[in-house]
Structures are given as structure tokens and as C-alpha cells.
Design a protein around this motif. Sequence first.
Motif, PDB file in Angstrom:
ATOM      1  N   ASN A 115      19.482  94.297  87.891  1.00 33.53           N
ATOM      2  CA  ASN A 115      20.372  95.225  87.192  1.00 33.53           C
ATOM      3  C   ASN A 115      20.018  96.650  87.582  1.00 33.53           C
ATOM      4  O   ASN A 115      18.934  96.907  88.123  1.00 33.53           O
ATOM      5  N   ASN A 144      21.815  87.917  85.386  1.00 31.99           N
ATOM      6  CA  ASN A 144      21.416  89.295  85.066  1.00 31.99           C
ATOM      7  C   ASN A 144      21.747  89.679  83.630  1.00 31.99           C
ATOM      8  O   ASN A 144      21.196  90.638  83.100  1.00 31.99           O
ATOM      9  N   GLU A 199      27.123  93.573  86.707  1.00 29.91           N
ATOM     10  CA  GLU A 199      25.910  94.387  86.603  1.00 29.91           C
ATOM     11  C   GLU A 199      26.047  95.508  85.579  1.00 29.91           C
ATOM     12  O   GLU A 199      25.039  96.009  85.064  1.00 29.91           O
TER      13      GLU A 199
END
Length: 488
Positions: A115, A144, A199
Motif C-alpha cells: 500500500n 492489501n 490501493e
Amino acid sequence: MSRGDMAKPLLGHRSTEGDPGATPASGRTIGVLGSGDFARSLAIRLVCSGFKVVVGSRNPKRKASLFPSAAEVTFQAEAVKKTDVIFVAVFREHYSTLCDLADVLAGKILVDVSNNTEINHHKESNAEYLASLFPACTVVKGFNVVSAWTLQSGARDGNKQVLICSNNQEAKRTVAEIAQVMGFTPVDMGCMSSACEIENIPLRLLPAWKIPIFLALGLFLCFFTYNLIRQVIHPFIREQKNKLYKIPIEVVNTTLPCVSYVMLSLVYLPGVLAACSQLYYGTKYRRFPDWLDQWLQHRKQIGLLSFFCAALHAVYSLCLPMRRSHRYLLIETAVKQAMEKKMNIWVEEEVWRMEIYISVGIIALGLLSLLAITSLPSIANSLNWREFSFIQSSLGFIALVVSTLHTLTYGWSRAFDENQYKFYLPPTYTLTLLVPCTVIIAKVIFSLPCIRHRLLRIRRGWEKGRYVKFVLPSATGEYSSGETSSNV
């Protein structure tokens, strides 16, 4: 860590009985590059899920004690050679340190779990950048949005969804099977272009709470200013009395129930507006305005903030007698009554008013607590739709009615006392009654049989002005067809 708590998958994975050459997902070897907190948690979760784990580290001897004994900790090059699926648990700025392994990594699946520190910090996503460094590899973005704590404690104690994206369908399927065996729910987010959006998700701070929080703060400032004028500024100007000491406790305590009461009514007001729209246009298929649609989607957060303010009001109210100023006023009142030789100060009306006021307030807080608890995902998932609707809709409306009784009991006959209109401003509670009473009256009107029946028909698909076919039996026993308008 007990394997029984974590190894049980939430979803079954693809059967391999008909494919002798296929490797079961839970028995394959998984590689992990990195030795940080997330890499350690990931290795623990994989081991407890039945995978063979090989960890690649630049200092394997020093890092070996940090990982479970079932995981093999070795150099990065050795770890890469032993598996075809590798979790890259290193920061973006360290991707270049893996370039020496490009030849060994060729043809393997790289799962990018990284990230950023800021939203859209780079022009391209971390996964796309990793893919550009290793064009011979297949890169999959995933895991993530899952925290290290969730990995260690199990999916049932955190978010169960694992968002996955890649340009290779077979690689996504492989990573999805691994996620299922680990106890998570894989969600296919499409091709690699979705990596940037994935992300950004962990970096967003309460996106669904921004509007409700600003609404609550706006209401708090308005009511706080209004109460400040009435309780502090008015006596200072008219009687030259300094009552600034009231600001931290008394003024705030007068403001909190106002915010809570109005916020609770704002939970049910958009439903009233939506029903009015459906009745006016005679259909449920007409799209609501964007502001109303957003309002409907934020009702849960508004309700929780209402409960938060109500809980604070209860705590502040319990603390009122603990103030030094309250003790001084009690002593002053007692001395004054003694000097005036008043032996009986019992006022029956005031006693009953306060008893009813506090009792109804406790009931209202209890109902709000029930609404708040059932809005939690873990509780809501255990209820069927009828149970959830009954609690949130029916009991929620009862909570609004009880809160209204609580407010009216507090006001009692003060609305007709001219001394309560300071600077010709009405008491604060009279302002808070406007929206809730509007909602209650509208709900009562909608419960009338004629309106309730029409609204129910609309929500079941009936539309005003639409022609529908019908079939009637003729005198000879045969059926003849025709059409009529559905609004007749």
C-alpha cells in the motif's frame, strides 16, 4: 496459535478429484518475500491454513525466530526456486532490490500486497510498477485491504473480503483459491487497471462518515451558540451575572440532546420524502434526486451519531450534581429557605414531571442502544430481513415517539412562560420539536388505510398511467381480453 481457529475455510475451493495432475490449493508451497509485520502474519495464516511456506529474507538466520517453526526461512533466491506463487511483502521503494532475481522469477505469479502512504501518491499503482520491473512474471494485486491483525486473529474477527485484480484470469483464480482456503472471500475487481483503486481503499478515512459527522458538528454548533446566548450572554447583559462556568457542562449538556433528537428524526425523514415522491409520481422506478439518495445511504451513520450524543447526554446528566457550582446553589437555596422559614418545599407537579421525564429518557436511551447494536454487521447478519426491518423501522419510530415524549415532559408548561423567552428567543427544546413532529405526523398519515394501500401497491410494482391487460369471462363462458389504465 491453534490451527483449528484459522484453518477452516469460509468457502469451499475447487475440487481436484477429476484432475490427477492438479495440486490442491491447501497443499501447495507458497513463497513470501519479506520479513516485516505483514509478512510474518501472512506466513502464520498460510501455515495454519495448511500451506507449506517458504520465506525469503536477506538475513534468514536473524529473522528465522520471528516466523512459525513450520515455515522455512531461507535466502530470497532459494525461496523463489521452491514455489510458483510468491507474495511480495516489501515496500514499493524496495522492489528494485529484487531485480537480481528476475531470471529466477520468470513465469511465476507475484502477489503484490503493498500500500501507499497517500492516495494516488504515484502515477501508476504499485502492482503496475512491479509488473513493469518483471515483465516475465504474472502480477496479481491482492490482500492489501487485509490487516496484519486480521491475518493473525482470523477472518471472522475482521474484514472477510480480499480484493483481487490481474490481467491473467488463471493467476487470479489461483490466488482466489488460496484466499478461500485461508478463510477469506475473494472479490474479482477486474484487470490490473483497478489496482490503483484497490490501493486507495485502505487509505480512505471513514468515507461514509464525512457527511454525517459534518451534519452533527453543524447542528452542535448551531444549538451550542443558541444555548450560549440564552444561558450565558442573556444573564450577563440583563442582570450583569457572570455565568461562564456553565459552558463546559451545562451548556454542552443542553446541546447534546438537541443534536441527538434532531439526528434521530433525520434518520426517518428521508424515508418520508421518498414515500411522498413515490405517491406523487405513482411509481417506484423513478430515480430519487442525488441528495435524497445520498441521505438514504447515510441513515445508519446518522443513527449511530444520534446514539453517541444521547449516551454523552446521559453521562453529562449524571455528572451535573457533582459540580461545585451545583453544591453552592443547593446551599444557597437551603439558606434562603431557612431564612424565609419555609418548612415544606415539596411541589407535587415538579416531582411527577421529573420522575416521568427521567423514566421516559431511560427508555428512549435503551431503544437507541438496541438500534445501535443491531446496526453492527455481526449482529445484523444474524437477523433475517423481517427482524432487522422491525427493529430498525418499527422500534426506531417508537424510539422517536418516546424521545418526543421525553422532550415534551421536559418542557411541560415552560413554552407558555414568558420568562423562558430570553431575548424573545423560544426555549431550545421547542425548536427541536419541528422536524420530529413533522416525521411523526407524516408517519401517522401514511398509516391510514387508503394511503398505506396505495403506497404498498406502488412498492410492489404498480405504476400510475400504465396500461395492463386483463381477461374477463363472457356470457357464453369464453374469455375475452382487453386493457385498461392501471390508475383507474
